[in-house]
Design a protein around this motif. Sequence first.
Motif, PDB file in Angstrom:
ATOM      1  N   GLY A  50       0.686  -1.576  -0.284  1.00  0.00           N
ATOM      2  CA  GLY A  50      -0.090   0.203   0.005  1.00  0.00           C
ATOM      3  C   GLY A  50       0.906   0.858   0.333  1.00  0.00           C
ATOM      4  N   LEU A  51       1.852   1.460   0.760  1.00  0.00           N
ATOM      5  CA  LEU A  51       2.982   2.227   0.481  1.00  0.00           C
ATOM      6  C   LEU A  51       4.100   2.386  -0.730  1.00  0.00           C
ATOM      7  N   ASP A  52       3.457   1.002  -1.644  1.00  0.00           N
ATOM      8  CA  ASP A  52       4.869   1.068  -2.602  1.00  0.00           C
ATOM      9  C   ASP A  52       5.295   2.562  -3.137  1.00  0.00           C
ATOM     10  N   GLY A  53       4.628   3.547  -3.573  1.00  0.00           N
ATOM     11  CA  GLY A  53       4.859   4.572  -4.086  1.00  0.00           C
ATOM     12  C   GLY A  53       5.706   5.390  -3.371  1.00  0.00           C
ATOM     13  N   LEU A  54       5.453   5.466  -2.206  1.00  0.00           N
ATOM     14  CA  LEU A  54       5.738   6.251  -1.469  1.00  0.00           C
ATOM     15  C   LEU A  54       7.451   6.383  -0.488  1.00  0.00           C
ATOM     16  N   MET A  55       7.758   4.820  -0.043  1.00  0.00           N
ATOM     17  CA  MET A  55       8.980   4.527   0.586  1.00  0.00           C
ATOM     18  C   MET A  55       9.925   3.728  -0.419  1.00  0.00           C
ATOM     19  N   ASP A  56      10.464   3.072  -0.175  1.00  0.00           N
ATOM     20  CA  ASP A  56      11.483   2.284  -0.893  1.00  0.00           C
ATOM     21  C   ASP A  56      11.440   1.611   0.341  1.00  0.00           C
ATOM     22  N   VAL A  57      11.610   0.139  -0.186  1.00  0.00           N
ATOM     23  CA  VAL A  57      11.755  -1.229   0.804  1.00  0.00           C
ATOM     24  C   VAL A  57      12.649  -2.526   0.548  1.00  0.00           C
ATOM     25  N   MET A  58      13.146  -2.408   1.504  1.00  0.00           N
ATOM     26  CA  MET A  58      14.818  -3.364   2.045  1.00  0.00           C
ATOM     27  C   MET A  58      14.454  -4.846   2.273  1.00  0.00           C
ATOM     28  N   TYR A  59      14.882  -6.025   1.783  1.00  0.00           N
ATOM     29  CA  TYR A  59      13.883  -6.569   2.250  1.00  0.00           C
ATOM     30  C   TYR A  59      14.838  -7.601   2.548  1.00  0.00           C
ATOM     31  N   PRO A  60      14.827  -8.586   3.549  1.00  0.00           N
ATOM     32  CA  PRO A  60      13.741  -9.181   4.152  1.00  0.00           C
ATOM     33  C   PRO A  60      13.318  -7.493   5.601  1.00  0.00           C
ATOM     34  N   VAL A  61      11.931  -7.702   5.065  1.00  0.00           N
ATOM     35  CA  VAL A  61      11.254  -6.422   6.380  1.00  0.00           C
ATOM     36  C   VAL A  61      10.526  -6.657   6.897  1.00  0.00           C
ATOM     37  N   VAL A  62      11.145  -6.218   8.739  1.00  0.00           N
ATOM     38  CA  VAL A  62      10.122  -6.629  10.444  1.00  0.00           C
ATOM     39  C   VAL A  62       9.213  -5.933   9.596  1.00  0.00           C
ATOM     40  N   PRO A  63       8.130  -5.885  10.058  1.00  0.00           N
ATOM     41  CA  PRO A  63       7.633  -4.895  10.231  1.00  0.00           C
ATOM     42  C   PRO A  63       7.142  -4.601  11.781  1.00  0.00           C
ATOM     43  N   GLY A  64       6.270  -3.318  12.085  1.00  0.00           N
ATOM     44  CA  GLY A  64       5.797  -2.670  13.096  1.00  0.00           C
ATOM     45  C   GLY A  64       6.850  -1.359  13.120  1.00  0.00           C
ATOM     46  N   TRP A  65       5.960  -0.111  13.316  1.00  0.00           N
ATOM     47  CA  TRP A  65       6.177   0.976  14.451  1.00  0.00           C
ATOM     48  C   TRP A  65       6.603   1.052  15.924  1.00  0.00           C
ATOM     49  N   ASP A  66       5.191   0.620  15.962  1.00  0.00           N
ATOM     50  CA  ASP A  66       5.242   1.416  17.710  1.00  0.00           C
ATOM     51  C   ASP A  66       6.148  -0.154  18.217  1.00  0.00           C
ATOM     52  N   VAL A  67       6.723   1.249  19.343  1.00  0.00           N
ATOM     53  CA  VAL A  67       7.462  -0.167  20.726  1.00  0.00           C
ATOM     54  C   VAL A  67       7.169   0.517  22.319  1.00  0.00           C
ATOM     55  N   ALA A  68       7.614  -0.476  22.910  1.00  0.00           N
ATOM     56  CA  ALA A  68       8.164  -0.282  25.115  1.00  0.00           C
ATOM     57  C   ALA A  68       9.079  -1.341  24.562  1.00  0.00           C
ATOM     58  N   GLY A  69       9.942  -0.969  25.028  1.00  0.00           N
ATOM     59  CA  GLY A  69      10.982  -1.656  25.900  1.00  0.00           C
ATOM     60  C   GLY A  69      12.069  -0.715  26.477  1.00  0.00           C
ATOM     61  N   TYR A  90       7.527   6.397  18.327  1.00  0.00           N
ATOM     62  CA  TYR A  90       7.565   5.641  17.059  1.00  0.00           C
ATOM     63  C   TYR A  90       8.095   5.644  16.009  1.00  0.00           C
ATOM     64  N   ALA A  91       8.825   4.120  15.634  1.00  0.00           N
ATOM     65  CA  ALA A  91       9.754   4.064  15.704  1.00  0.00           C
ATOM     66  C   ALA A  91      10.229   4.314  14.067  1.00  0.00           C
ATOM     67  N   ARG A  92       9.243   5.160  13.199  1.00  0.00           N
ATOM     68  CA  ARG A  92       9.043   4.726  11.485  1.00  0.00           C
ATOM     69  C   ARG A  92      10.429   5.481  10.659  1.00  0.00           C
ATOM     70  N   LYS A  93      11.354   5.033  10.491  1.00  0.00           N
ATOM     71  CA  LYS A  93      12.491   5.322   9.895  1.00  0.00           C
ATOM     72  C   LYS A  93      12.366   5.506   7.887  1.00  0.00           C
ATOM     73  N   ASP A  94      13.386   6.357   7.303  1.00  0.00           N
ATOM     74  CA  ASP A  94      12.784   6.505   6.087  1.00  0.00           C
ATOM     75  C   ASP A  94      12.496   5.818   5.099  1.00  0.00           C
ATOM     76  N   TYR A  95      12.977   4.677   5.348  1.00  0.00           N
ATOM     77  CA  TYR A  95      12.511   3.008   4.500  1.00  0.00           C
ATOM     78  C   TYR A  95      12.339   2.568   5.389  1.00  0.00           C
ATOM     79  N   ILE A  96      10.933   1.247   4.128  1.00  0.00           N
ATOM     80  CA  ILE A  96      10.592   0.055   4.938  1.00  0.00           C
ATOM     81  C   ILE A  96      12.029  -0.641   5.538  1.00  0.00           C
TER      82      ILE A  96
END
Length: 305
Positions: A50-69, A90-96
């Motif tokens: 769904g976001l292929d037109g917006l963000m570059d992807v580097m496989y393998p992808v570990v999904p998830g942006w919310d974290v507590a630790g 909210y651990a979003r980076k500049d690519y997936i």
Amino acid sequence: MRAMAYETYGGTEVLKEASLPIPKVAPGEVLVRVESAGVNPVDWKIMAGGLDGLMDVMYPVVPGWDVAGRIARVGIDVPEFAEGDEVVAYARKDYIHGGTFAEYVSVPVRALARKPASLDWDQAAGLPLAGLTAYQLLTRLGTGPADTVLVHGAAGGVGSFGVQIATSFGARVIGTASAHNHERLRGLGCEPVEYGEGLADRVRALAPDGVSVVADFVGGVLDVTLAVLAEGGRHASIADHSVMGAGGQWMWVRPSGRDLTELGRLADAGQLTVTVARTFPLGALAEAFELSQAGHTAGKIVIKI
């Protein structure tokens, strides 16, 4: 480390448990040992392309942006934090690529905040993305005690935060929701109205002079927004870019340790609660995604690492 990952776009069938290297820690980053990670619809939407037109992807992808630790390692030039600190992000980076559904995740310090003392790990993991979305939309609109705010989708994950945050700002809050959610919303400080045909009339009955702020967290409601917005009112949407053609703002959430710290302050002051609907172990991420896709949970879905 253990992680859930995928090598191609698709549905939950592409998710596999994997053994991956622990992430490197660049300057200005920390390595977080994940306790819990929140599930958001964007996680499985990205996996479906769904976001292929917006963000570059580097496989393998570990999904998830919310974290507590807890911080396991501190990178160069991070004087604000130390190993062992309890944090959220909210651990979003500049690519997936390296997300939070894993034992470890690297997080830029700009996205990092200390974990609110009043929230357990699961609650803390459910706060960042949804809480920041609501907070940033309402602050961008300059919401304050003089406002009457209409929240579209008040019972949803983002909307319920929006109700609480607007209330903490001193605003009067009216929220759209199905009838079975009205009692819960009243407990959050909201005046609920049922969505559907006649919604604008029901809102006008509560606010005859119109509302000064509209926060749209569902999309497809611009006609109602314009029908109830007072002269000089402000409105924004996270789900409908057409609002820009009607004087509104279309926005998406940004990682911000500063804003997340403020949300933690509200939580510790008793002004913001996080409801956890269901928790899953790491290996059941596909099941958690399917529950999120069904769209019927009243609260956050969380993965316990």
